[in-house]
Design a protein around this motif. Structure first.
Motif, mmCIF file in Angstrom:
data_model
loop_
_atom_site.group_PDB
_atom_site.id
_atom_site.type_symbol
_atom_site.label_atom_id
_atom_site.label_comp_id
_atom_site.label_asym_id
_atom_site.label_seq_id
_atom_site.Cartn_x
_atom_site.Cartn_y
_atom_site.Cartn_z
ATOM 1 N N UNK A 52 0.816 -1.219 0.000
ATOM 2 C CA UNK A 52 0.000 0.000 0.000
ATOM 3 C C UNK A 52 0.850 1.271 0.000
ATOM 4 N N UNK A 53 1.968 1.240 0.692
ATOM 5 C CA UNK A 53 2.836 2.429 0.712
ATOM 6 C C UNK A 53 3.431 2.692 -0.667
ATOM 7 N N UNK A 54 3.911 1.642 -1.314
ATOM 8 C CA UNK A 54 4.467 1.786 -2.662
ATOM 9 C C UNK A 54 3.369 2.189 -3.642
ATOM 10 N N UNK A 55 2.208 1.553 -3.521
ATOM 11 C CA UNK A 55 1.098 1.888 -4.421
ATOM 12 C C UNK A 55 0.716 3.363 -4.314
ATOM 13 N N UNK A 56 0.721 3.903 -3.098
ATOM 14 C CA UNK A 56 0.348 5.310 -2.940
ATOM 15 C C UNK A 56 1.328 6.218 -3.681
ATOM 16 N N UNK A 57 2.601 5.864 -3.652
ATOM 17 C CA UNK A 57 3.594 6.648 -4.396
ATOM 18 C C UNK A 57 3.410 6.494 -5.900
ATOM 19 N N UNK A 58 3.139 5.266 -6.348
ATOM 20 C CA UNK A 58 2.920 5.033 -7.776
ATOM 21 C C UNK A 58 1.800 5.932 -8.288
ATOM 22 N N UNK A 59 0.684 5.954 -7.587
ATOM 23 C CA UNK A 59 -0.468 6.706 -8.067
ATOM 24 C C UNK A 59 -0.233 8.210 -7.984
ATOM 25 N N UNK A 60 0.456 8.674 -6.942
ATOM 26 C CA UNK A 60 0.751 10.113 -6.842
ATOM 27 C C UNK A 60 1.691 10.550 -7.955
ATOM 28 N N UNK A 61 2.745 9.782 -8.178
ATOM 29 C CA UNK A 61 3.695 10.145 -9.233
ATOM 30 C C UNK A 61 3.073 10.000 -10.624
ATOM 31 N N UNK A 62 2.218 9.000 -10.819
ATOM 32 C CA UNK A 62 1.490 8.901 -12.092
ATOM 33 C C UNK A 62 0.712 10.197 -12.328
ATOM 34 N N UNK A 63 0.047 10.676 -11.293
ATOM 35 C CA UNK A 63 -0.730 11.910 -11.418
ATOM 36 C C UNK A 63 0.138 13.110 -11.752
ATOM 37 N N UNK A 64 1.310 13.182 -11.139
ATOM 38 C CA UNK A 64 2.230 14.285 -11.432
ATOM 39 C C UNK A 64 2.665 14.214 -12.892
ATOM 40 N N UNK A 65 3.003 13.022 -13.364
ATOM 41 C CA UNK A 65 3.427 12.871 -14.763
ATOM 42 C C UNK A 65 2.257 13.162 -15.698
ATOM 43 N N UNK A 66 1.047 12.715 -15.353
ATOM 44 C CA UNK A 66 -0.129 13.026 -16.180
ATOM 45 C C UNK A 66 -0.338 14.535 -16.276
#
Length: 152
Positions: A52-66
């Protein structure tokens, strides 16, 4: 703002990790009462919780890149991760280990790849330009220098 977003995302991920670990039996009980299924989930649960901790970073960084409109970067991260790691490792995990834990471990490593790649792209490619742009007083300090290049 950017650092706060990442910190808050990680905090939410850590919170969910703790909730998953502390509430393991209650959460599993919401979905099944089958002893066989519960046994499989208990073996898998620490990995699912820590993801869950890694997933939260994945989704936040995906949003930044989007937000930079560089969807191609996320696409390329996924293509490389899937072709180089996920598919071969999934086949190997299924063939040699044939366990649910092994399959989810492969998925966890894919998410770690996604997070690491997004951190690298964001902090080495975008962030230095955002800081420079902000220092120069640009009204578009939070937008990507790639916004005008068309992205995909």
């Amino acid at each position: 703002t950017f650092n706060r977003l990442i910190a808050m995302s990680l905090a939410v991920g850590v919170l969910f990790t703790v909730v998953f670990l502390v509430g393991q039996d209650a959460i599993i009980g919401l979905f099944t009462s089958s002893e066989s299924t519960v046994s499989h989930l208990r073996a898998l649960w620490p990995l699912l919780a820590c993801m869950q901790s890694v997933n939260s970073l994945v989704f936040a960084y995906d949003g930044v890149i989007y937000a930079t409109e560089r969807y191609d970067l996320v696409r390329n991260i996924m293509i490389v991760g899937c072709l180089v790691w996920f598919v071969p490792a999934l086949i190997a995990a299924y063939h040699w280990f044939h366990t649910l834990v092994a399959i989810w471990a492969v998925k966890a490593v894919l998410n770690a790849w996604r997070a690491g790649s997004a951190v690298w792209i964001t902090h080495l490619l975008f962030y230095p330009r955002w800081v420079t742009s902000a220092d120069q007083g640009s009204p578009h300090s939070l937008s990507s220098p790639f916004m005008t290049q068309g992205g995909v």
